[in-house]
Design a protein around this motif. Structure first.
Motif, PDB file in Angstrom:
ATOM      1  N   GLU A   1       0.342   3.914  -3.056  1.00 40.96           N
ATOM      2  CA  GLU A   1      -0.153   5.266  -2.807  1.00 40.96           C
ATOM      3  C   GLU A   1       0.880   6.318  -3.201  1.00 40.96           C
ATOM      4  O   GLU A   1       0.525   7.403  -3.684  1.00 40.96           O
ATOM      5  CB  GLU A   1      -0.541   5.413  -1.337  1.00 40.96           C
ATOM      6  CG  GLU A   1      -1.802   4.629  -0.985  1.00 40.96           C
ATOM      7  CD  GLU A   1      -2.184   4.751   0.474  1.00 40.96           C
ATOM      8  OE1 GLU A   1      -1.319   5.161   1.284  1.00 40.96           O
ATOM      9  OE2 GLU A   1      -3.336   4.436   0.814  1.00 40.96           O
TER      10      GLU A   1
ATOM     11  N   ALA B   1       0.824  -1.208   0.000  1.00 38.04           N
ATOM     12  CA  ALA B   1       0.000   0.000   0.000  1.00 38.04           C
ATOM     13  C   ALA B   1       0.857   1.256   0.000  1.00 38.04           C
ATOM     14  O   ALA B   1       0.529   2.255  -0.661  1.00 38.04           O
ATOM     15  CB  ALA B   1      -0.927  -0.006   1.210  1.00 38.04           C
TER      16      ALA B   1
ATOM     17  N   ASN C   1      -0.037   9.189  -5.943  1.00 42.82           N
ATOM     18  CA  ASN C   1       0.022  10.612  -5.610  1.00 42.82           C
ATOM     19  C   ASN C   1       0.896  11.389  -6.587  1.00 42.82           C
ATOM     20  O   ASN C   1       0.655  12.578  -6.838  1.00 42.82           O
ATOM     21  CB  ASN C   1       0.537  10.803  -4.183  1.00 42.82           C
ATOM     22  CG  ASN C   1      -0.545  10.563  -3.152  1.00 42.82           C
ATOM     23  OD1 ASN C   1      -1.718  10.829  -3.404  1.00 42.82           O
ATOM     24  ND2 ASN C   1      -0.174  10.053  -1.996  1.00 42.82           N
TER      25      ASN C   1
END
Length: 721
Positions: free
Chosen positions: A402, A398, A406
């Motif tokens: 992420e 994760a 982003n």
């Protein structure tokens, strides 16, 4: 003189302008640099920015797409020689792996039950009311249902509507005819051919018949007909063609079709491709990267899952080069790449290579990776392991996912950097879409489930929804090099972090899990508090309080296990366990603090309702459930995700309506976890509390009735202590 003065003033003015312009440029660059630095400090993951930039620059979405085009340029009728030698896809994967510098590249075959089936001719013709070819396997390879018998048949068509229930056939003579229905071909075969004497079936089963009316589903029928019956044949039609046929029939016109099939069968086999990137010898642990190359040998899905194989092949190529150039640390652990027939191939390989299996500490599974997300309304999803299998792997994956997502957002806070992605991760011929991602709860039905069944933590990356999977439209034109590149960056970074992890990375991962675990415990508290806040019945407030306490207790136990799991990444896992013990204690303290908040809110709710607070006690039903152990009975084909093969359609058909209703009381999203818990010899109460903590409150009476019915069917054994 005046002219000279004017010239001097003009020169000074121009000099000032140039100085001012230079100052503005320097100032802008300074602002941009500061913004960029601040931005990079905000965006962080387990690997350094330098390492992530190296991966982003090397990983190629174009190469991954090229792999797909070599594997499945189009859905083709497979030549019979492939069944006698090796399959095209296996040869392509092995060829590229050797070229890219993988080690120990091997194509391995395992025997399987049943025979393989391959058509060499398949045509479906309309004879009446007009002469027209409807299907040809050389046009659409999946239009002929797998395992159809060879032969030439001509018969009238009977529309049975859905065809999924016996009632759909009421008053309709299908003996010696072809059944048309929207149910799956296998269901139509059982109800239409085996039970009522039809010679063949036409299925227009479709996941999205209105959105994609020309889509033809990949289907099969069974070759194992009951004694005295024939397997017959099946064709898969598009909804558009089926509706036209129904229109003819509704006007009273006779529809007659002719089916021509020639097929061969071969001994069953599971063909796998295995390759490695060797570790440096400092660790006796291994890492696995997996994807399925086959899902049967007829369906050849570009996204499902040749895309996963193409992607992981590119991950290995990029990683080998970056390690060689010194841009990524060399792996301590050997990395295995396994490309297989889905589920059965993984199981066969792990059962044979038990020496390798016991060394594997993690698996990254990639299933359906290359779709352009915006055209399929999809997310790239990371499916976590279930709470029955707590692991650091969820948080490691994760964190990197992420981070990359982003980078692919244009953030208004950083508009001083320009109106663009933070750091574009795009391919030359790919889309410029944002990176739509999601981190979701566990879902099975891919190879990651098999790894967990063998005791190996595994997460799955997948694009979902996929509008075209398991159909004639799962073709390379739906794929996006940009999506491949982003997936390759995430996968390569995660693989590198696990393969090269030592004490320093282990501490980073433990910190990541601890922080994310705090967030998850906060979510559990919020869920528990909502049970109390939503309760309008004073008498039920105590039960809501019990559920809130259970939710927090469950979350705390899971998070402590997650922290402990990171010990495997330390140079000495035993020392790692000792080092992490203090963090486990912190999780327990956090749980106590959150429990205090729940207690305070319970007190407040009781005061507002003028109700008396009470200490939770076990009810008589809970005491009985605590004394009753529920165990799964494993039969032929039993395992992770099922009830030993004993809870199928035939078994349920013998149940009363009340019993069938009891089986519907446990929600589908809980049943996979329930099956795992049944293998752990827990009490009914422990199972109920676990499921309620992970998902939402489950009525104990519902679970008890469910397990009682499963015991009657032979899938569960109930033992009173």
């Amino acid at each position: 003189m005046t002219l000279i003065i004017l010239m001097q003033n003009w020169e000074r003015s121009e000099t000032m302008k140039r100085l001012l312009q230079l100052a503005l440029v320097v100032g802008f660059c300074s602002i941009t640099f500061r913004a960029g630095v601040a931005q990079e400090r905000e965006d962080r993951t387990l690997l350094s920015w330098e390492q992530m930039r190296a991966i982003i620059n090397e990983a190629s979405g174009e190469r991954a797409l090229h792999h797909v085009l070599e594997l499945v340029p189009y859905p083709r009728v497979r030549p019979l020689t492939e069944y006698e030698l090796t399959f095209r896809e296996s040869e392509v994967m092995a060829k590229f792996a050797r070229e890219y510098g993988y080690s120990n590249v091997e194509i391995e075959s395992f025997p399987s039950q049943g025979r393989l089936w391959q058509p060499i001719q398949g045509e479906l013709w309309m004879v009446e009311p007009e002469a027209r070819k409807l299907c040809d396997i050389y046009d659409v390879a999946v239009s002929l249902a797998a395992n159809s018998e060879s032969g030439e048949f001509q018969a009238e068509v009977v529309d049975v509507g859905s065809g999924s229930r016996g009632e759909d056939f009421a008053g309709k003579d299908v003996q010696g005819k072809i059944v048309l229905g929207s149910a799956g071909a296998g269901t139509l075969q059982r109800l239409g051919m085996f039970e009522r004497g039809a010679v063949g079936v036409l299925s227009y089963s479709s996941l999205r018949p209105d959105s994609y009316p020309d889509q033809i589903s990949s289907q099969s029928i069974t070759a194992n007909a009951p004694e005295g019956k024939k397997a017959g044949f099946g064709w898969s039609l598009s909804p558009r063609v089926a509706r036209e046929m129904i229109s003819f029939l509704s006007r009273g016109q006779k529809v007659v079709l002719r089916s021509v099939i020639k097929a061969e069968t071969f001994p069953g086999e599971l063909e796998t491709v295995h390759a490695t990137i060797p570790g440096d010898g400092s660790s006796d642990q291994d890492v696995m990267v997996s994807a399925h190359l086959y899902e049967g040998y007829i369906k050849q899905g570009a996204n499902d899952d040749n895309s996963g194989c193409a992607l992981t092949l590119e991950m290995g190529r990029a990683y080998i080069r970056l390690v060689k150039e010194g841009k990524l640390p060399p792996p301590k652990r050997t990395i295995h790449f396994l490309w297989v027939p889905e589920i059965s191939g993984t199981n066969a390989w792990l059962n044979k290579h038990k020496d390798i299996k016991k060394r594997i500490i993690a698996d990254l599974n990639f299933d359906m990776e290359g779709l352009r997300l915006s055209t399929s309304a999809s997310f790239w999803v990371l499916h976590r392991t279930p709470d029955t299998f707590p692991t650091f792997l969820n948080d490691l994956s994760a964190s990197i996912l992420e981070f990359v997502a982003n980078l692919m957002r244009e953030r208004v806070r950083y508009r001083a950097n320009g109106y663009r992605f933070t750091l574009p991760v795009v391919s030359p011929n790919g889309s410029q879409d944002p990176f739509y991602i999601m981190i979701d709860k566990h879902y099975g039905a891919s190879d990651h489930v098999v790894y967990m069944q063998h005791g190996i933590p595994s997460v799955m990356f997948i694009t979902w929804p996929d509008m075209w999977y398991h159909s004639s439209q799962d073709t390379p034109d739906k794929l996006d090099p940009t999506q491949f590149k982003r997936a390759a960056v995430v996968g390569t970074a995660a693989m590198s972090a696990i393969a090269s992890a030592g004490d320093e990375m282990a501490m980073k991962v433990a910190a990541e899990s601890m922080a994310r675990g705090a967030e998850r415990m906060g979510v559990a508290e919020r869920k528990g508090l909502s049970y109390l806040a939503d309760e309008t019945d004073d008498a039920a407030l105590l039960q809501a309080y019990k559920e809130a306490r259970n939710t927090l207790r469950h979350a705390a136990e899971v998070e402590k296990a997650v922290i402990r799991s990171a010990a495997v990444l330390f140079n000495s896992p035993a020392d790692g366990q000792k080092k992490l013990a203090s963090l486990v204690a912190v999780v327990e303290k956090r749980a106590s603090a959150l429990q205090g908040e729940v207690d305070a809110f319970y007190q407040l709710c009781a005061e507002q309702k003028n109700a008396r607070t009470m200490r939770p006690e076990l009810t008589a039903a809970e005491k009985e459930a605590a004394r009753t152990i529920a165990e799964r009975v494993v039969g032929p084909g039993g395992g992770f995700g099922g009830f030993g093969g004993r809870g199928g359609t035939a078994g349920r058909a013998r149940l009363s309506e009340v019993e069938q209703e009891a089986l519907r009381k446990v929600p589908q999203h809980m049943t996979a976890e329930l099956n795992i818990l049944l293998g752990q010899k827990k009490s009914i109460l422990e199972i109920r509390d676990f499921l309620s903590g992970e998902f939402e409150p489950l009525d104990l009476a519902y679970l008890t009735k469910y397990l009682t019915v499963m015991a009657k069917m032979g899938g569960v054994r109930l033992v009173t202590k």
